[in-house]
Design a protein around this motif. Sequence first.
Motif, PDB file in Angstrom:
ATOM      1  N   LYS A 102       4.334  43.386  63.419  1.00 59.36           N
ATOM      2  CA  LYS A 102       5.252  44.512  63.232  1.00 59.36           C
ATOM      3  C   LYS A 102       6.261  44.218  62.126  1.00 59.36           C
ATOM      4  CE  LYS A 102       7.159  48.461  64.381  1.00 59.36           C
ATOM      5  NZ  LYS A 102       8.230  48.499  63.379  1.00 59.36           N
ATOM      6  N   ILE A 103       6.808  43.010  62.117  1.00 63.93           N
ATOM      7  CA  ILE A 103       7.782  42.621  61.092  1.00 63.93           C
ATOM      8  C   ILE A 103       7.146  42.638  59.704  1.00 63.93           C
ATOM      9  CG2 ILE A 103       9.194  40.703  60.223  1.00 63.93           C
ATOM     10  CD1 ILE A 103       9.661  39.918  63.163  1.00 63.93           C
ATOM     11  N   ILE A 104       5.931  42.085  59.598  1.00 66.05           N
ATOM     12  CA  ILE A 104       5.232  42.024  58.304  1.00 66.05           C
ATOM     13  C   ILE A 104       4.902  43.427  57.804  1.00 66.05           C
ATOM     14  CG2 ILE A 104       3.140  41.232  57.137  1.00 66.05           C
ATOM     15  CD1 ILE A 104       3.181  38.864  59.188  1.00 66.05           C
ATOM     16  N   GLU A 105       4.486  44.312  58.709  1.00 62.78           N
ATOM     17  CA  GLU A 105       4.195  45.700  58.323  1.00 62.78           C
ATOM     18  C   GLU A 105       5.443  46.373  57.766  1.00 62.78           C
ATOM     19  OE1 GLU A 105       0.529  47.106  61.249  1.00 62.78           O
ATOM     20  OE2 GLU A 105       2.602  47.273  61.967  1.00 62.78           O
ATOM     21  N   ASP A 106       6.577  46.171  58.414  1.00 66.97           N
ATOM     22  CA  ASP A 106       7.833  46.771  57.943  1.00 66.97           C
ATOM     23  C   ASP A 106       8.219  46.220  56.569  1.00 66.97           C
ATOM     24  OD1 ASP A 106       7.986  48.233  60.262  1.00 66.97           O
ATOM     25  OD2 ASP A 106       9.397  46.886  61.262  1.00 66.97           O
ATOM     26  N   LEU A 107       8.061  44.914  56.368  1.00 67.63           N
ATOM     27  CA  LEU A 107       8.389  44.298  55.076  1.00 67.63           C
ATOM     28  C   LEU A 107       7.437  44.783  53.983  1.00 67.63           C
ATOM     29  CD1 LEU A 107       9.151  40.621  56.178  1.00 67.63           C
ATOM     30  CD2 LEU A 107      10.795  42.332  55.396  1.00 67.63           C
ATOM     31  N   THR A 108       6.174  44.992  54.349  1.00 65.52           N
ATOM     32  CA  THR A 108       5.192  45.500  53.373  1.00 65.52           C
ATOM     33  C   THR A 108       5.562  46.913  52.924  1.00 65.52           C
ATOM     34  OG1 THR A 108       3.436  44.177  54.409  1.00 65.52           O
ATOM     35  CG2 THR A 108       2.748  45.990  52.982  1.00 65.52           C
ATOM     36  N   ILE A 109       5.941  47.746  53.880  1.00 67.71           N
ATOM     37  CA  ILE A 109       6.375  49.115  53.543  1.00 67.71           C
ATOM     38  C   ILE A 109       7.601  49.077  52.643  1.00 67.71           C
ATOM     39  CG2 ILE A 109       7.336  51.251  54.498  1.00 67.71           C
ATOM     40  CD1 ILE A 109       5.591  50.750  56.984  1.00 67.71           C
ATOM     41  N   SER A 110       8.528  48.165  52.947  1.00 65.40           N
ATOM     42  CA  SER A 110       9.728  48.016  52.133  1.00 65.40           C
ATOM     43  C   SER A 110       9.375  47.603  50.708  1.00 65.40           C
ATOM     44  CB  SER A 110      10.658  46.974  52.760  1.00 65.40           C
ATOM     45  OG  SER A 110      11.763  46.712  51.932  1.00 65.40           O
ATOM     46  N   GLY A 111       8.417  46.660  50.574  1.00 65.38           N
ATOM     47  CA  GLY A 111       7.989  46.219  49.246  1.00 65.38           C
ATOM     48  C   GLY A 111       7.301  47.320  48.460  1.00 65.38           C
ATOM     49  N   SER A 137       7.786  50.464  48.778  1.00 65.35           N
ATOM     50  CA  SER A 137       8.783  51.474  48.386  1.00 65.35           C
ATOM     51  C   SER A 137       9.485  51.062  47.098  1.00 65.35           C
ATOM     52  CB  SER A 137       9.811  51.669  49.507  1.00 65.35           C
ATOM     53  OG  SER A 137      10.639  50.532  49.654  1.00 65.35           O
ATOM     54  N   ARG A 138       9.385  49.777  46.757  1.00 69.20           N
ATOM     55  CA  ARG A 138       9.953  49.285  45.495  1.00 69.20           C
ATOM     56  C   ARG A 138       8.859  49.113  44.437  1.00 69.20           C
ATOM     57  NH1 ARG A 138      12.267  44.214  48.193  1.00 69.20           N
ATOM     58  NH2 ARG A 138      12.058  43.387  46.078  1.00 69.20           N
ATOM     59  N   TRP A 139       7.696  49.733  44.697  1.00 64.70           N
ATOM     60  CA  TRP A 139       6.559  49.738  43.782  1.00 64.70           C
ATOM     61  C   TRP A 139       5.955  48.351  43.578  1.00 64.70           C
ATOM     62  CZ3 TRP A 139       7.908  53.621  39.261  1.00 64.70           C
ATOM     63  CH2 TRP A 139       8.222  54.873  39.849  1.00 64.70           C
ATOM     64  N   LEU A 140       6.083  47.486  44.573  1.00 66.22           N
ATOM     65  CA  LEU A 140       5.416  46.190  44.534  1.00 66.22           C
ATOM     66  C   LEU A 140       4.020  46.349  45.142  1.00 66.22           C
ATOM     67  CD1 LEU A 140       8.353  43.942  45.818  1.00 66.22           C
ATOM     68  CD2 LEU A 140       7.583  44.190  43.456  1.00 66.22           C
ATOM     69  N   GLU A 141       3.039  45.645  44.611  1.00 62.24           N
ATOM     70  CA  GLU A 141       1.660  45.811  45.075  1.00 62.24           C
ATOM     71  C   GLU A 141       1.452  45.267  46.493  1.00 62.24           C
ATOM     72  OE1 GLU A 141      -1.367  44.408  42.539  1.00 62.24           O
ATOM     73  OE2 GLU A 141      -0.723  45.555  40.792  1.00 62.24           O
ATOM     74  N   MET A 142       2.038  44.124  46.818  1.00 60.62           N
ATOM     75  CA  MET A 142       1.913  43.500  48.148  1.00 60.62           C
ATOM     76  C   MET A 142       0.439  43.284  48.519  1.00 60.62           C
ATOM     77  SD  MET A 142       5.140  43.392  48.688  1.00 60.62           S
ATOM     78  CE  MET A 142       5.237  42.770  50.351  1.00 60.62           C
ATOM     79  N   LYS A 190       9.826  38.739  46.372  1.00 60.39           N
ATOM     80  CA  LYS A 190      10.707  38.207  45.334  1.00 60.39           C
ATOM     81  C   LYS A 190      10.258  38.588  43.929  1.00 60.39           C
ATOM     82  CE  LYS A 190      12.244  34.244  48.059  1.00 60.39           C
ATOM     83  NZ  LYS A 190      12.221  32.762  48.225  1.00 60.39           N
ATOM     84  N   SER A 191       9.056  39.136  43.805  1.00 61.78           N
ATOM     85  CA  SER A 191       8.573  39.580  42.490  1.00 61.78           C
ATOM     86  C   SER A 191       9.289  40.866  42.077  1.00 61.78           C
ATOM     87  CB  SER A 191       7.059  39.795  42.528  1.00 61.78           C
ATOM     88  OG  SER A 191       6.724  40.782  43.488  1.00 61.78           O
ATOM     89  N   ILE A 192       9.142  41.220  40.801  1.00 67.81           N
ATOM     90  CA  ILE A 192       9.870  42.382  40.248  1.00 67.81           C
ATOM     91  C   ILE A 192       8.878  43.400  39.706  1.00 67.81           C
ATOM     92  CG2 ILE A 192      11.508  43.153  38.499  1.00 67.81           C
ATOM     93  CD1 ILE A 192      12.778  40.397  38.602  1.00 67.81           C
ATOM     94  N   SER A 193       9.081  44.656  40.052  1.00 69.38           N
ATOM     95  CA  SER A 193       8.318  45.757  39.466  1.00 69.38           C
ATOM     96  C   SER A 193       9.210  46.420  38.416  1.00 69.38           C
ATOM     97  CB  SER A 193       7.924  46.770  40.544  1.00 69.38           C
ATOM     98  OG  SER A 193       7.360  47.921  39.948  1.00 69.38           O
ATOM     99  N   TRP A 194       8.853  46.236  37.140  1.00 69.31           N
ATOM    100  CA  TRP A 194       9.693  46.779  36.073  1.00 69.31           C
ATOM    101  C   TRP A 194       9.665  48.298  36.058  1.00 69.31           C
ATOM    102  CZ3 TRP A 194      13.119  43.646  34.383  1.00 69.31           C
ATOM    103  CH2 TRP A 194      12.867  42.289  34.329  1.00 69.31           C
ATOM    104  N   LEU A 195       8.554  48.880  36.504  1.00 71.15           N
ATOM    105  CA  LEU A 195       8.510  50.342  36.607  1.00 71.15           C
ATOM    106  C   LEU A 195       9.532  50.838  37.624  1.00 71.15           C
ATOM    107  CD1 LEU A 195       4.671  51.077  36.546  1.00 71.15           C
ATOM    108  CD2 LEU A 195       6.356  51.664  34.792  1.00 71.15           C
ATOM    109  N   TYR A 196       9.620  50.095  38.734  1.00 73.46           N
ATOM    110  CA  TYR A 196      10.597  50.482  39.760  1.00 73.46           C
ATOM    111  C   TYR A 196      12.023  50.321  39.238  1.00 73.46           C
ATOM    112  CZ  TYR A 196      13.397  50.393  44.008  1.00 73.46           C
ATOM    113  OH  TYR A 196      14.358  50.642  44.948  1.00 73.46           O
ATOM    114  N   VAL A 197      12.264  49.231  38.508  1.00 73.56           N
ATOM    115  CA  VAL A 197      13.602  49.003  37.936  1.00 73.56           C
ATOM    116  C   VAL A 197      13.971  50.145  36.996  1.00 73.56           C
ATOM    117  CG1 VAL A 197      14.952  47.498  36.415  1.00 73.56           C
ATOM    118  CG2 VAL A 197      13.475  46.498  38.181  1.00 73.56           C
ATOM    119  N   PHE A 198      13.010  50.567  36.138  1.00 71.84           N
ATOM    120  CA  PHE A 198      13.299  51.670  35.215  1.00 71.84           C
ATOM    121  C   PHE A 198      13.529  52.972  35.980  1.00 71.84           C
ATOM    122  CE2 PHE A 198      11.996  55.207  32.480  1.00 71.84           C
ATOM    123  CZ  PHE A 198      12.827  54.985  31.380  1.00 71.84           C
TER     124      PHE A 198
END
Length: 231
Positions: free
Chosen positions: A112-121, A123-128, A166-174
């Motif tokens: 459950k915790i991992i699923e929530d963290l994946t959704i959070s990632g 939402s920041r346009w990270l591939e996960m 901890k990775s960065i999505s530059w598209l999300y940053v823009f």
Amino acid sequence: KNRKHNKVFTPNMKIKLLLKLTAILLALSMLLPTALSSEQSGEHEEANKLFSESKQSLLELKSAGIKTQRTEVFLEQISEALKKSDYSTIRKIHYQITTLKKNAVESQEKIKIIEDLTISGESRWLEMRNTKNMLILTKSAFDREDFTTSLDRASQAETIVQVELKSISWLYVFYKYWWLIIIVGAITVFSTREVYHKLKTSNITKKINDLTTEEINIVHLMKETQEKHFN
């Protein structure tokens, strides 16, 4: 004369001794079943307690929405062992059920915790991608009630998800900070333009000064030449 006397058992003495031995053996024969019965009663009571705890574990797993087919098989085995007074088997199966329940609950919580963290990632346009792959393997083991493997994979997925977050999505940053990027870009362009104009003006002024100095030198040289020629 010293005579060595040997004790002689008369028939009456032998009968009395035999009666005493018979009484002792009779008393022991009466106490032994009582002791054995008491020990068996204690083991039977413990076995019933373990059986009740195992059934409670089954109910808790069901209420948590966890498949319990393997646990139900264990309960049937305990029930059969209880009928045969096989207390060693009952303790062994109770331990297996307790361990199974612990691993199942911990694994479910981690998933459950991992699923929530994946959704959070996401939402920041990270591939996960790696997290989702490990999560699939974790759920697969969980669904087939291999809770030990599921818990191990869930622990691995926890490490992977932290790395990918901890990775960065530059598209999300823009997308998130486009207005700030435009402001910073405009300020940078304006500042660069101002610096360029100042440098250009400075270069022009320097060239003018150089030309003026050169002109003065030429005039001075011409005067010297004229003075030499006419003198």
